[in-house]
Each structure stands twice: as structure tokens, then as C-alpha cells.
Design a protein around this motif. Structure first.
Motif: not given
Length: 107
Positions: A30-42
């Protein structure tokens, strides 16, 4: 016009707990945008570290996730402390915003 105002201070003792909850939510579909943001921030953080001088670069361990920054207390008191605090604060605020929007929209 909507306006979102963020504080410029990190959470005290709750910081590690909040970052753990963000990490846990990022594993939820349900939090795929959060996951994507954290991957991109990393990835962005790794790119920035790659541009540092060798002396500064050697102080920063390899991180699987940007959220691991809070586990390295020595980084928050060294010569890169201001930058590290800024990264943690920005990731925390944007991550909480994304998480809140997802939680609200799913109800």
C-alpha cells in the motif's frame, strides 16, 4: 492553495522509532510511493557521497537504505553533521508526508 509547513528540528528519542516505522511501511504494498521515494533518496545519497573528498567519503559507511543514517550517531557529530542532519530531517519529513497521504487516501 495548500501549504505544508515542516519543522526544522529532528525528533528527540522518537527518531529511531519513527524511522523504523517508515521502513516497515515501505515494505507494505500500500506504501509503494514511500518505498520508491526511499529507494531514490538512497541512490541520491550514494551519488552525493561519491562526490565527497576521500577523507569525508571514508567516514560514511555503505547504507542499504537512507533510513540507516540514524544508526550511525558519529555522523551526526562530525564535520558533516549539518549535512547529515539535513538529510535525515528531509527524508523523515517527506516520508511522513507520503505515509500520511497514503493512510488518509486508503480510509
Amino acid at each position: 492553495m495548500d501549504l505544508i509547513l515542516f519543522s526544522n528540528e529532528l525528533l528527540g528519542d522518537d527518531l529511531a522509532d519513527v524511522l523504523r516505522r517508515l521502513h516497515r511501511h515501505s515494505k507494505d504494498n500500500d506504501y509503494k510511493y514511500l518505498s520508491e521515494f526511499l529507494q531514490q533518496a538512497t541512490l541520491a545519497f550514494r551519488d552525493e557521497v561519491g562526490q565527497l573528498s576521500q577523507i569525508n567519503k571514508s567516514q560514511i559507511p555503505y547504507l542499504e537504505s537512507i533510513l540507516e543514517l540514524c544508526n550511525h550517531e558519529h555522523l551526526r557529530s562530525g564535520n558533516l553533521s549539518g549535512a547529515i542532519e539535513g538529510v535525515i530531517l528531509t527524508v523523515l519529513q517527506i516520508g511522513l508526508l507520503i505515509g500520511s497521504v497514503v493512510a488518509i487516501s486508503s480510509t
